[in-house]
Design a protein around this motif. Structure first.
Motif, short mmCIF file in Angstrom:
data_model
loop_
_atom_site.label_atom_id
_atom_site.label_comp_id
_atom_site.label_asym_id
_atom_site.label_seq_id
_atom_site.Cartn_x
_atom_site.Cartn_y
_atom_site.Cartn_z
N LEU A 1 -2.17 -6.34 -4.03
CA LEU A 1 -1.42 -5.80 -2.90
C LEU A 1 -2.35 -5.28 -1.82
CD1 LEU A 1 1.69 -3.84 -4.23
CD2 LEU A 1 1.65 -5.76 -2.64
N VAL A 2 -3.40 -4.59 -2.22
CA VAL A 2 -4.36 -4.07 -1.25
C VAL A 2 -5.06 -5.24 -0.56
CG1 VAL A 2 -6.51 -2.76 -0.98
CG2 VAL A 2 -4.67 -1.86 -2.42
N ALA B 1 -11.73 -10.51 -1.02
CA ALA B 1 -10.83 -9.39 -0.71
C ALA B 1 -10.35 -8.72 -2.01
CB ALA B 1 -9.64 -9.87 0.11
N LEU B 2 -10.03 -9.53 -2.98
CA LEU B 2 -9.58 -9.02 -4.27
C LEU B 2 -10.68 -8.22 -4.97
CD1 LEU B 2 -7.05 -9.09 -6.03
CD2 LEU B 2 -7.91 -11.19 -7.05
N ALA B 3 -11.89 -8.75 -4.94
CA ALA B 3 -13.02 -8.04 -5.56
C ALA B 3 -13.28 -6.71 -4.85
CB ALA B 3 -14.27 -8.93 -5.50
N LEU C 1 -1.36 2.49 0.31
CA LEU C 1 -0.46 1.54 0.97
C LEU C 1 0.57 2.24 1.85
CD1 LEU C 1 0.18 -1.02 -1.91
CD2 LEU C 1 -1.30 -1.31 0.09
N LEU C 2 1.15 3.33 1.37
CA LEU C 2 2.17 4.02 2.15
C LEU C 2 1.59 4.76 3.34
CD1 LEU C 2 4.58 5.22 -0.67
CD2 LEU C 2 4.71 3.18 0.76
N LEU D 1 1.90 -7.31 4.95
CA LEU D 1 2.16 -8.05 3.72
C LEU D 1 2.89 -9.35 4.02
CD1 LEU D 1 3.20 -5.22 1.22
CD2 LEU D 1 1.00 -6.42 1.37
N GLU D 2 3.81 -9.31 4.96
CA GLU D 2 4.53 -10.53 5.34
C GLU D 2 3.57 -11.55 5.96
OE1 GLU D 2 8.45 -11.80 7.92
OE2 GLU D 2 8.16 -9.70 7.41
#
Length: 150
Positions: free
Chosen positions: A84-85, A103-105, A119-120, A129-130
């Motif tokens: 998600l991040v 990005a995931l790493a 995130l919030l 995210l979209e």
């Protein structure tokens, strides 16, 4: 049981394996609901008797959508949280779709606070995210839960 089956998106990318896009869709829907809420003025140290008890009406401590989304995000496993991040960063333009693995790493390595808090804190979370899902070939309509069917 048949009504609970998730729809499989066959033309999606093979490299978005860390999180189900429908989970991302759920976060998008709830984040939009949260943005639509009027959270009112922040609570202060005033006395309710001298402010016409307005603070009671505007206190957001028990905002149900925020609580629901926070609990949902907290229940995700580490891979899903990192995904998600990373998706947020891709949607925001910090990384390109082709840089997914990087990005995931980075999302795994940089984790300093709860994912929900991070995130919030991003006011454009649902938009980012979209955008990221679109970069991976997913249409918003295909991954967001049917609000009437929930």
């Amino acid at each position: 049981m048949a009504g609970n089956k998730m729809r499989v998106i066959e033309d999606g990318p093979s490299d978005l394996n860390e999180i189900n896009p429908e989970k991302v869709g759920y976060v998008i829907v709830k984040a939009r609901e949260l943005l639509a809420e009027d959270e009112g003025a922040p609570a202060d140290a005033s006395n309710a008797s001298d402010d016409g008890e307005r603070a009671i009406l505007t206190d957001s401590a028990d905002a149900p959508v925020r609580a629901e989304l926070t609990q949902y995000l907290a229940a995700l496993d580490e891979e899903e949280s990192a995904a998600l991040v990373a998706l947020l960063w891709i949607g925001r333009g910090d990384f390109e779709r082709e840089e997914w693995a990087n990005a995931l790493a980075q999302a795994r390595e940089r984790r300093e606070s709860p994912t929900a808090t991070y995130l919030l804190g991003e006011p454009l979370l649902p938009d980012y995210l979209e955008e990221a899902l679109a970069a991976f070939g997913y249409a918003h309509e295909d991954v967001t839960p049917d609000e009437e069917g929930e």
